[in-house]
Scaffold this motif. Structure first.
Motif, PDB file in Angstrom:
ATOM      1  N   ASN A  98       0.820  -1.203   0.000  1.00  0.00           N
ATOM      2  CA  ASN A  98       0.000   0.000   0.000  1.00  0.00           C
ATOM      3  C   ASN A  98       0.858   1.258   0.000  1.00  0.00           C
ATOM      4  OD1 ASN A  98      -2.218   1.519  -0.006  1.00  0.00           O
ATOM      5  ND2 ASN A  98      -2.801   1.120   2.111  1.00  0.00           N
ATOM      6  N   LYS A  99       1.807   1.299  -0.890  1.00  0.00           N
ATOM      7  CA  LYS A  99       2.653   2.471  -1.031  1.00  0.00           C
ATOM      8  C   LYS A  99       2.467   2.983  -2.448  1.00  0.00           C
ATOM      9  CE  LYS A  99       5.694   2.316   2.647  1.00  0.00           C
ATOM     10  NZ  LYS A  99       6.391   1.102   2.946  1.00  0.00           N
ATOM     11  N   TRP A 100       2.380   4.289  -2.567  1.00  0.00           N
ATOM     12  CA  TRP A 100       1.977   4.780  -3.889  1.00  0.00           C
ATOM     13  C   TRP A 100       2.939   4.381  -4.990  1.00  0.00           C
ATOM     14  CZ3 TRP A 100       5.146   8.031  -6.541  1.00  0.00           C
ATOM     15  CH2 TRP A 100       6.112   8.689  -5.803  1.00  0.00           C
ATOM     16  N   HIS A 101       4.254   4.415  -4.684  1.00  0.00           N
ATOM     17  CA  HIS A 101       5.161   4.098  -5.792  1.00  0.00           C
ATOM     18  C   HIS A 101       5.084   2.627  -6.162  1.00  0.00           C
ATOM     19  CE1 HIS A 101       7.693   3.683  -2.169  1.00  0.00           C
ATOM     20  NE2 HIS A 101       8.194   2.673  -2.800  1.00  0.00           N
ATOM     21  N   LEU A 102       4.758   1.793  -5.164  1.00  0.00           N
ATOM     22  CA  LEU A 102       4.612   0.375  -5.454  1.00  0.00           C
ATOM     23  C   LEU A 102       3.353   0.130  -6.273  1.00  0.00           C
ATOM     24  CD1 LEU A 102       6.642  -1.651  -4.585  1.00  0.00           C
ATOM     25  CD2 LEU A 102       5.084  -2.468  -2.870  1.00  0.00           C
ATOM     26  N   LEU A 103       2.290   0.849  -5.898  1.00  0.00           N
ATOM     27  CA  LEU A 103       1.041   0.683  -6.632  1.00  0.00           C
ATOM     28  C   LEU A 103       1.192   1.126  -8.080  1.00  0.00           C
ATOM     29  CD1 LEU A 103      -1.612   1.782  -4.026  1.00  0.00           C
ATOM     30  CD2 LEU A 103      -1.203  -0.488  -4.948  1.00  0.00           C
ATOM     31  N   ILE A 104       1.898   2.260  -8.229  1.00  0.00           N
ATOM     32  CA  ILE A 104       2.117   2.734  -9.596  1.00  0.00           C
ATOM     33  C   ILE A 104       2.914   1.714 -10.391  1.00  0.00           C
ATOM     34  CG2 ILE A 104       3.363   4.448 -10.955  1.00  0.00           C
ATOM     35  CD1 ILE A 104       2.456   6.544  -9.009  1.00  0.00           C
ATOM     36  N   SER A 105       3.947   1.138  -9.742  1.00  0.00           N
ATOM     37  CA  SER A 105       4.738   0.187 -10.519  1.00  0.00           C
ATOM     38  C   SER A 105       3.928  -1.063 -10.834  1.00  0.00           C
ATOM     39  CB  SER A 105       6.054  -0.156  -9.824  1.00  0.00           C
ATOM     40  OG  SER A 105       5.916  -0.136  -8.451  1.00  0.00           O
ATOM     41  N   VAL A 106       3.042  -1.467  -9.916  1.00  0.00           N
ATOM     42  CA  VAL A 106       2.183  -2.616 -10.225  1.00  0.00           C
ATOM     43  C   VAL A 106       1.304  -2.285 -11.430  1.00  0.00           C
ATOM     44  CG1 VAL A 106       0.242  -3.988  -9.419  1.00  0.00           C
ATOM     45  CG2 VAL A 106       2.165  -3.590  -7.918  1.00  0.00           C
ATOM     46  N   GLY A 107       0.741  -1.065 -11.429  1.00  0.00           N
ATOM     47  CA  GLY A 107      -0.102  -0.652 -12.545  1.00  0.00           C
ATOM     48  C   GLY A 107       0.657  -0.646 -13.854  1.00  0.00           C
ATOM     49  N   LEU A 108       1.850  -0.047 -13.814  1.00  0.00           N
ATOM     50  CA  LEU A 108       2.673   0.018 -15.017  1.00  0.00           C
ATOM     51  C   LEU A 108       3.024  -1.372 -15.509  1.00  0.00           C
ATOM     52  CD1 LEU A 108       5.278   2.876 -14.590  1.00  0.00           C
ATOM     53  CD2 LEU A 108       3.631   2.538 -16.414  1.00  0.00           C
ATOM     54  N   PHE A 109       3.384  -2.199 -14.539  1.00  0.00           N
ATOM     55  CA  PHE A 109       3.759  -3.566 -14.802  1.00  0.00           C
ATOM     56  C   PHE A 109       2.645  -4.287 -15.546  1.00  0.00           C
ATOM     57  CE2 PHE A 109       5.213  -7.680 -13.002  1.00  0.00           C
ATOM     58  CZ  PHE A 109       6.495  -7.570 -13.485  1.00  0.00           C
ATOM     59  N   THR A 110       1.427  -4.099 -15.053  1.00  0.00           N
ATOM     60  CA  THR A 110       0.273  -4.742 -15.674  1.00  0.00           C
ATOM     61  C   THR A 110       0.104  -4.246 -17.102  1.00  0.00           C
ATOM     62  OG1 THR A 110      -0.698  -4.554 -13.507  1.00  0.00           O
ATOM     63  CG2 THR A 110      -2.131  -5.288 -15.263  1.00  0.00           C
ATOM     64  N   LEU A 111       0.220  -2.935 -17.262  1.00  0.00           N
ATOM     65  CA  LEU A 111       0.074  -2.366 -18.596  1.00  0.00           C
ATOM     66  C   LEU A 111       1.112  -2.954 -19.548  1.00  0.00           C
ATOM     67  CD1 LEU A 111      -0.672   1.433 -18.226  1.00  0.00           C
ATOM     68  CD2 LEU A 111      -1.985  -0.290 -19.441  1.00  0.00           C
ATOM     69  N   ILE A 112       2.356  -2.986 -19.059  1.00  0.00           N
ATOM     70  CA  ILE A 112       3.427  -3.486 -19.916  1.00  0.00           C
ATOM     71  C   ILE A 112       3.175  -4.947 -20.269  1.00  0.00           C
ATOM     72  CG2 ILE A 112       5.882  -4.039 -19.979  1.00  0.00           C
ATOM     73  CD1 ILE A 112       6.314  -1.515 -18.268  1.00  0.00           C
ATOM     74  N   THR A 113       2.746  -5.719 -19.265  1.00  0.00           N
ATOM     75  CA  THR A 113       2.456  -7.127 -19.524  1.00  0.00           C
ATOM     76  C   THR A 113       1.394  -7.260 -20.605  1.00  0.00           C
ATOM     77  OG1 THR A 113       2.678  -7.388 -17.175  1.00  0.00           O
ATOM     78  CG2 THR A 113       1.891  -9.281 -18.393  1.00  0.00           C
ATOM     79  N   ALA A 114       0.314  -6.524 -20.428  1.00  0.00           N
ATOM     80  CA  ALA A 114      -0.779  -6.605 -21.387  1.00  0.00           C
ATOM     81  C   ALA A 114      -0.265  -6.227 -22.765  1.00  0.00           C
ATOM     82  CB  ALA A 114      -1.907  -5.687 -20.972  1.00  0.00           C
ATOM     83  N   PHE A 115       0.565  -5.203 -22.786  1.00  0.00           N
ATOM     84  CA  PHE A 115       1.068  -4.713 -24.048  1.00  0.00           C
ATOM     85  C   PHE A 115       1.981  -5.739 -24.701  1.00  0.00           C
ATOM     86  CE2 PHE A 115       3.907  -2.179 -26.687  1.00  0.00           C
ATOM     87  CZ  PHE A 115       2.962  -1.507 -27.443  1.00  0.00           C
ATOM     88  N   LEU A 116       2.934  -6.266 -23.905  1.00  0.00           N
ATOM     89  CA  LEU A 116       3.895  -7.222 -24.446  1.00  0.00           C
ATOM     90  C   LEU A 116       3.207  -8.473 -24.949  1.00  0.00           C
ATOM     91  CD1 LEU A 116       7.055  -7.258 -22.210  1.00  0.00           C
ATOM     92  CD2 LEU A 116       6.802  -6.547 -24.564  1.00  0.00           C
ATOM     93  N   SER A 117       2.336  -9.026 -24.078  1.00  0.00           N
ATOM     94  CA  SER A 117       1.777 -10.311 -24.451  1.00  0.00           C
ATOM     95  C   SER A 117       0.715 -10.145 -25.526  1.00  0.00           C
ATOM     96  CB  SER A 117       1.229 -11.030 -23.222  1.00  0.00           C
ATOM     97  OG  SER A 117       0.561 -10.132 -22.406  1.00  0.00           O
ATOM     98  N   GLY A 118       0.158  -8.952 -25.650  1.00  0.00           N
ATOM     99  CA  GLY A 118      -0.845  -8.763 -26.683  1.00  0.00           C
ATOM    100  C   GLY A 118      -0.269  -8.240 -27.983  1.00  0.00           C
ATOM    101  N   SER A 119       0.997  -7.771 -27.930  1.00  0.00           N
ATOM    102  CA  SER A 119       1.520  -7.043 -29.080  1.00  0.00           C
ATOM    103  C   SER A 119       1.624  -7.928 -30.312  1.00  0.00           C
ATOM    104  CB  SER A 119       2.875  -6.448 -28.749  1.00  0.00           C
ATOM    105  OG  SER A 119       3.763  -7.483 -28.421  1.00  0.00           O
ATOM    106  N   TYR A 120       2.161  -9.121 -30.164  1.00  0.00           N
ATOM    107  CA  TYR A 120       2.383  -9.912 -31.360  1.00  0.00           C
ATOM    108  C   TYR A 120       1.065 -10.262 -32.063  1.00  0.00           C
ATOM    109  CZ  TYR A 120       4.029 -13.139 -34.753  1.00  0.00           C
ATOM    110  OH  TYR A 120       4.262 -13.742 -35.939  1.00  0.00           O
ATOM    111  N   PRO A 121       0.134 -10.878 -31.349  1.00  0.00           N
ATOM    112  CA  PRO A 121      -1.121 -11.178 -32.032  1.00  0.00           C
ATOM    113  C   PRO A 121      -1.786  -9.927 -32.590  1.00  0.00           C
ATOM    114  CG  PRO A 121      -1.244 -11.737 -29.705  1.00  0.00           C
ATOM    115  CD  PRO A 121       0.151 -11.410 -29.993  1.00  0.00           C
ATOM    116  N   ALA A 122      -1.711  -8.844 -31.840  1.00  0.00           N
ATOM    117  CA  ALA A 122      -2.386  -7.632 -32.290  1.00  0.00           C
ATOM    118  C   ALA A 122      -1.785  -7.147 -33.596  1.00  0.00           C
ATOM    119  CB  ALA A 122      -2.285  -6.553 -31.232  1.00  0.00           C
ATOM    120  N   LEU A 123      -0.458  -7.052 -33.624  1.00  0.00           N
ATOM    121  CA  LEU A 123       0.180  -6.527 -34.810  1.00  0.00           C
ATOM    122  C   LEU A 123       0.081  -7.505 -35.967  1.00  0.00           C
ATOM    123  CD1 LEU A 123       3.306  -4.914 -33.180  1.00  0.00           C
ATOM    124  CD2 LEU A 123       1.240  -3.815 -34.021  1.00  0.00           C
ATOM    125  N   PHE A 124       0.226  -8.783 -35.637  1.00  0.00           N
ATOM    126  CA  PHE A 124       0.284  -9.784 -36.689  1.00  0.00           C
ATOM    127  C   PHE A 124      -1.103 -10.025 -37.294  1.00  0.00           C
ATOM    128  CE2 PHE A 124      -0.447 -14.394 -37.202  1.00  0.00           C
ATOM    129  CZ  PHE A 124       0.102 -14.515 -38.455  1.00  0.00           C
TER     130      PHE A 124
END
Lengths: 111, 859
Positions: B444-470
């Motif tokens: 429950n620390k703001w910088h940790l929460l932000i990094s969790v959020g960013l992390f999730t975004l990056i994950t979604a982006f990375l794992s979705g990027s290939y199928p999306a682009l392809f």
């Protein structure tokens, strides 16, 4: 009846006033001149789009040799429906402004 | 009229361009350009620039709001389709969500943990300006770095260098008797400090005067816990406690201090003046920890150079070897201590271990992401038609990208929630294994929460990027032409991703096996003494009392012998010291000795092998100041006939009466050091018992305990258990790595299972045709095997050397290690091979057994 927002109403009126020469720049200038506050391009743009969606204005792309070295400009023009809406707005306003002098005098006198 | 060279700022135009839709963009930008250039010609440059940015600032939010408003409808559609897709493909979604949640949970767990470890010592207000002094010491060709400094070093620095405002010595040690009324304890961790300690560190004083509570040499400051033990609800201030160290000393309680928090590297139960441990002000004895506080940021390097000459000026005998003191900032103590002996640094952890954990968590996570991508590409063939129809009905490529990204985002969001639940459920178990006190609220620390959020975004982006682009790039014409690109495109990428997964899994498996082997090697290694069937009791007293307890204990036939003494391999050994002297010592001989305080019959308890002479014995009363040494000590001292030679430890003169064979007194990480045994009654009682009927023996021990110690409840420990704690850290590391490895393997094979399922399903028709043409089931399975075994082989070529390299590197921490041979690698390979084999067999046989009539029927 669906009323326009004040801002949209002003823009619609300006488009009407400018006749064949209504596009972003002239509308902005006109509004600045009248209200003495400069509106942002974005707000005019968004309002114009909204008006267009409601069918109150049309657009046409025209060229003007005198401006921009002959490049195309997107002009806005009020539609028949737009005029109808303005008429309605004017009616409502006139109705409300009826006896404005008398009523406001009353309030001022009571003070 | 217009001057088109005078364009508005490019960045501004770029921002606007991206906020507007394609068809609107051109006119809007040109309009604003026109207005700008008009402004420019009438009002001049700075004003128009200002005007432009003012316009922009007002415009951007309006456009943004409009854009978001306009796209909600489409967004809802994507959401709907996404959720339908997830529900339609249950197995696929299950594999993806499980994998990703496990991966995310591992990362979250590690993130919370890293957060915890980084919080160490941060509560000190002077955190940035506190330093511990560590000293490099070269002697006898041996180089050590320890926290052992000369007694006067701190004062010297404080008095002669204006940047140092405070200094304190710090020595934490237990095994002293602390007595009040009839309560006596020997297990209190006593911190020996100077008055400055209170001001330097932020352990808040609950009562007492912070200015002078440790100024007097006979003052003691207790922690709340200790005060509560001795005094209950009474006010302890001004009371007198008895401190036993060779003699009995009365100490005044002058203050109560808060218990040190868990995330402090200093742990103590009471503080007393350092004077009570030693009053020597010599420069030649280096045995004391020193902390200093500076009044500003000091450059550690240049300060070290400044004080480099200290030892030469002050040492009287000039025989202290080559010494150099360094400043260790507070932030390095917990994770980057890097010392050879750092026994009073509590909960210390090596940053290397942290890196290992972090990388393993990331590996589990990456494996899960790869699963996602692989399955998405494999599945793409199925969705090509959907894409085609969407494109024909007018979907732009960007719309499709949005759609696929949205789907992966929904999946990742699902996984994140289940990961949070997993972390919440398993955090107590993790604490149990790692021995930490980490709680969920650390998240429950703001910088940790932000990094969790960013992390999730990056994950979604990375794992979705290939199928999306392809997928979005498929041309509908070619698609309906019957030529599918999906079957060939992406295959190479998929293959390399699976190879990568194989490699990661192999490296992890090797690492955890090496760790496991080394740990079992440690526990089975002959330590030079017998650690079985020994019970330790916390019974203390003077020699007379000990003798009577002993004879009472020996009355039972199952009690073989009773002694007292520091436990080897348990951290009971004294801080290494150079305060030794012996007959024939030359001035260039400088040695650090481990020392253990022991009582008569200690050798019989631990079954030590006497090489020369004898052990301490009751028949020789002078043995209380005599010494027994180990072989290494004799060898390094270089004396031939040690028995009867003069020897002294801490200036107590005696003679060497015996030499024992080497035993491991510290962990197997370190080589055996010169060790001296000295007579002492202050350590715990050790009882060797018969292996049979231990319950009965313990009952006897209890009755004796109750006779001599009526207040304290009976407690005992098997020495075996204690010795296990010596390697608790390694064991923890091992357990955590083992769990992570299991998780990685589970995630990986889950993914492989899904992937092979998809692939064989896609090849249904091909397999049908092959069967019609006469292929056997075994031939067909072999065909699928060939592909995957090839990948496994590629991965092995890459990952075995890597695994080997890491193992060798890690084993180097241990002076004694098991023989790393090829079997670990062979086993790893067989294990992974077998799993792949089973999965492929299961998945292909399903398809291969289909009747060609069914599999060839159109759709």
């Amino acid at each position: 009846m669906k009323l326009l927002s004040r801002h949209e109403e002003l823009i619609l009126l300006t488009v009407l006033k400018l006749q064949d020469n209504a596009y972003l720049v002239t509308i902005k200038d006109e509004l600045t001149k009248l209200t003495e506050v400069e509106p942002a391009f974005g707000t005019i743009h968004v309002s114009l789009n909204r008006l267009k969606k409601q069918g109150l204005i049309n657009t046409n792309v025209g060229t003007s040799m005198s401006k921009r070295g002959g490049r195309a400009i997107k002009y806005y023009r009020i539609s028949k429906q737009g005029i109808k809406v303005l008429e309605k707005i004017r009616d409502v306003q006139e109705e409300l402004y009826l006896n404005f002098e008398k009523l406001s005098q009353k309030i001022l006198a009571a003070k | 009229m217009k001057n088109y060279n005078s364009m508005p700022p490019k960045i501004g135009q770029w921002i606007l361009k991206n906020l507007l839709s394609l068809e609107e963009r051109k006119f809007f930008l040109e309009d604003i350009e026109e207005a700008y250039s008009m402004m420019l010609s009438s009002k001049g440059y700075p004003f128009s620039l200002f005007w432009y940015w003012k316009q922009l600032i007002k415009t951007i939010p309006v456009l943004l709001a409009d854009k978001i408003n306009g796209s909600t409808a489409m967004f809802i559609n994507y959401l709907k389709i996404g959720i339908r897709n997830i529900l339609k493909q249950k197995l696929y979604s299950f594999i993806n969500i499980t994998g990703l949640s496990i991966g995310l949970a591992c990362c979250l767990m590690i993130m919370i943990w890293v957060q915890y470890e980084m919080s160490f010592d941060k509560f000190h207000q002077n955190y940035d300006n506190l330093y511990r002094i560590i000293t490099d010491w070269e002697y006898n060709g041996r180089k050590t770095t320890e926290t052992l400094n000369p007694m006067p070093l701190g004062d010297e620095l404080k008095n002669n260098y204006p940047e140092i405002t405070h200094s304190t010595r710090y020595m934490e040690w237990s095994q002293f008797g602390v007595e009040y009324d009839d309560k006596i304890r020997f297990d209190l961790k006593v911190g020996f400090v100077d008055q400055d300690f209170i001001e330097m560190f932020s352990f808040p004083l609950m009562s007492g005067n912070p200015e002078n509570c440790l100024l007097e040499k006979n003052s003691a400051v207790l922690t709340e816990k200790t005060a509560n033990y001795y005094f209950g609800n009474d006010d302890p201030i001004g009371k007198t406690i008895i401190f036993e160290n060779n003699d009995k000393k009365p100490l005044n309680v002058t203050g109560i201090i808060k218990d040190p928090p868990d995330n402090s590297h200093m742990q103590f139960d009471m503080l007393v003046h350092i004077y009570n441990l030693s009053h020597s002000e010599e420069w030649d004895s280096q045995s004391w920890g020193t902390y200093i506080l500076s009044n500003k940021e000091i450059n550690a390097d240049s300060f070290e150079d400044k004080i480099a000459g200290l030892y030469e000026t002050h040492s009287e005998t000039q025989n202290i070897g080559k010494m150099k003191s360094r400043l260790q900032p507070m932030e390095d103590i917990h994770m980057r201590s890097g010392l050879d002996d750092d026994s009073s640094n509590y909960y210390m952890i090596d940053i290397k271990d942290m890196y290992i954990f972090i990388s393993i968590a990331v590996i589990v996570f990456v494996i899960a992401c790869i699963n996602f991508m692989c399955m998405a590409t494999a599945r793409s063939v199925k969705r090509e038609k959907e894409v085609g129809v969407r494109k024909i009905s007018g979907a732009l490529r960007s719309d499709l990208i949005k759609q696929f990204m949205g789907e992966s985002f929904i999946l990742v969001l699902f996984s994140l929630f289940s990961a949070l639940i997993i972390v919440y459920i398993f955090l107590p178990a993790f604490n149990d294994i790692s021995g930490k006190e980490i709680n969920f609220s650390l998240l429950n620390k703001w910088h940790l929460l932000i990094s969790v959020g960013l992390f999730t975004l990056i994950t979604a982006f990375l794992s979705g990027s290939y199928p999306a682009l392809f997928l979005s790039s498929i041309k509908p014409v070619r698609l309906f032409h019957g030529k599918s690109e999906g079957k060939t495109k992406g295959v190479n990428l998929r293959k390399s991703l699976v190879t990568l997964q194989y490699s990661f899994t192999i490296v992890l498996l090797i690492a955890s096996m090496v760790l496991f082997r080394q740990l079992s090697f440690i526990s089975s290694k002959d330590l030079g003494y017998d650690h079985k069937d020994i019970i330790t009791l916390g019974l203390h007293g003077n020699a007379q009392r000990i003798e009577s307890i002993r004879s009472e204990l020996l009355k039972h036939k199952n009690v073989i012998n009773v002694s007292k003494g520091a436990l080897p391999s348990y951290g009971d050994k004294g801080h290494p010291t150079n305060r030794v002297d012996w007959e024939g010592k030359t001035s260039d001989q400088l040695m650090n000795f481990d020392w253990l305080g022991v009582y008569y019959d200690y050798d019989k308890i631990f079954k030590l092998n006497i090489k020369e002479g004898r052990f301490f014995s009751r028949e020789h009363p002078s043995d209380t100041s005599n010494y027994v040494l180990n072989e290494t000590a004799i060898r390094e001292m270089g004396i031939d006939d040690p028995i009867g030679k003069r020897f002294s430890l801490f200036n107590t003169e005696g003679v060497i009466v015996g030499v024992i064979e080497d035993i491991h007194v510290s962990s197997l990480r370190a080589k055996i050091k010169p060790t001296v045994f000295t007579y002492s009654i202050y350590f715990g009682m050790n009882v060797r018992i018969q292996p049979e009927n231990q319950d009965e023996t313990i009952k006897h021990l209890q009755s004796v305990w109750e006779k001599f110690e009526p207040v304290e409840p009976f407690s005992y420990r098997f020495y075996d258990e204690r010795i296990n704690r010596m390697y608790a850290n390694e064991r923890k590391t091992g357990t955590i790595i083992r769990y992570f490895t299991v998780l990685a393997i589970v995630v990986f094979f889950l993914g492989l299972f899904g992937l092979i399922g998809f692939i064989s399903e896609q090849r249904t028709k091909e397999i049908g045709i092959r069967k019609v043409l006469g292929a056997s089931i075994s031939g067909i399975t072999a065909m699928v095997y060939k592909d995957f075994i090839k990948l496994l082989l590629y991965a092995s070529v890459f990952s075995f050397p890597v695994g080997y390299y890491f193992s060798i590197n890690w084993l180097e921490n241990y002076a004694y290690r098991f023989n790393l041979n090829i079997w670990i690698f062979v086993l790893t390979f067989i294990f992974i091979f077998a799993f792949t084999f089973v999965i492929i067999f299961y998945q292909t046989i399903k398809v291969a057994r289909l009747n060609p009539v069914d599999s060839l029927r159109y759709e």
